[in-house]
Design a protein around this motif. Structure first.
Motif, PDB file in Angstrom:
ATOM      1  N   GLU A 138      25.852 -33.517  -4.543  1.00 33.53           N
ATOM      2  CA  GLU A 138      27.098 -32.858  -4.208  1.00 33.53           C
ATOM      3  C   GLU A 138      28.129 -33.850  -3.703  1.00 33.53           C
ATOM      4  N   ALA A 139      29.333 -33.373  -3.526  1.00 34.18           N
ATOM      5  CA  ALA A 139      30.459 -34.232  -3.156  1.00 34.18           C
ATOM      6  C   ALA A 139      30.283 -34.904  -1.793  1.00 34.18           C
ATOM      7  N   SER A 140      29.468 -34.345  -0.932  1.00 32.98           N
ATOM      8  CA  SER A 140      29.258 -34.932   0.400  1.00 32.98           C
ATOM      9  C   SER A 140      28.316 -36.129   0.372  1.00 32.98           C
ATOM     10  N   GLY A 141      27.688 -36.406  -0.771  1.00 31.21           N
ATOM     11  CA  GLY A 141      26.724 -37.489  -0.864  1.00 31.21           C
ATOM     12  C   GLY A 141      25.288 -37.033  -0.725  1.00 31.21           C
ATOM     13  N   GLU A 142      25.070 -35.739  -0.510  1.00 30.45           N
ATOM     14  CA  GLU A 142      23.718 -35.191  -0.399  1.00 30.45           C
ATOM     15  C   GLU A 142      23.078 -35.080  -1.772  1.00 30.45           C
ATOM     16  N   VAL A 143      21.781 -35.376  -1.835  1.00 30.01           N
ATOM     17  CA  VAL A 143      21.008 -35.244  -3.070  1.00 30.01           C
ATOM     18  C   VAL A 143      19.717 -34.508  -2.734  1.00 30.01           C
ATOM     19  N   ALA A 144      19.403 -33.482  -3.530  1.00 33.63           N
ATOM     20  CA  ALA A 144      18.146 -32.751  -3.383  1.00 33.63           C
ATOM     21  C   ALA A 144      17.373 -32.858  -4.686  1.00 33.63           C
ATOM     22  N   TRP A 145      16.043 -32.919  -4.587  1.00 32.49           N
ATOM     23  CA  TRP A 145      15.162 -33.144  -5.720  1.00 32.49           C
ATOM     24  C   TRP A 145      14.008 -32.160  -5.629  1.00 32.49           C
TER      25      TRP A 145
END
Length: 188
Positions: A138-145
């Protein structure tokens, strides 16, 4: 079939989505109307189907016939490599997995109860070659996997100081590469 086709879209509501066989060919193979904006496009691995993501998500026969499925989802999509499923990242922070007709196969919840950026649309999505893992940024720099086989969250991390532009899994699906839009870095 349309293996050499180019899919192009625009945020401009006046633009229509078009398929062209080659970059130097001005004639569209098909114009696929009905989209307010096209924010993402992905061909199925065999090139016969095309998913267009924007204010709605539509699965099209790539020859330009009527849409096969229309889902009221604002998000991005990635095909499973066998073409039998599409992972859709939406503004809730979760991932829906549907078949090409739009039938829900699985729903994966948000990594932390919702997007850290306050419900903003996802910035990037990628599916591992084996089709067993999906990652969303997402735009905030968060990444989920997520692990699709078990429906479980593998990891959720703050990967970049700003938006994540692209995601890519290694061929064996064990490593995820992220490309930051604002901080000028790539991370594994």
């Amino acid at each position: 079939y349309l293996a050499a086709a180019l899919a192009a879209g625009s945020r401009d509501p006046a633009m229509r989505f078009a398929l062209a066989r080659a970059l130097d060919d001005d004639a569209a193979v098909a114009v696929l109307p009905g989209h307010m904006a096209v924010l993402g496009a992905a061909f199925a691995p065999d090139g016969r189907l095309l998913v267009l993501a924007g204010t709605t998500l539509r699965v099209w026969d790539a020859a330009g016939a009527a849409p096969l499925a229309t889902l009221p989802v604002h998000g991005l999509a990635a095909w499973r490599p066998d073409g039998r499923a599409i992972a859709i990242a939406d503004a809730t922070g979760g991932v829906a997995v549907v078949d090409p007709t739009g039938r829900m196969l699985a729903r994966l919840p948000a990594a932390s109860g919702g997007r850290a950026s306050g419900g903003a649309a996802p910035a990037a999505i990628a599916m591992a070659r084996a089709g067993d893992r999906v990652a969303v940024a997402e735009a905030s720099g968060e990444v989920a996997w997520w692990d699709l086989a078990h429906g479980s969250l593998v990891a959720a991390v703050h990967a970049h100081a700003g938006s994540v532009r692209r995601l890519a899994f290694s061929p064996d699906g064990t490593t995820l590469a992220t490309a930051g839009a604002d901080d000028g870095t790539a991370k594994l």
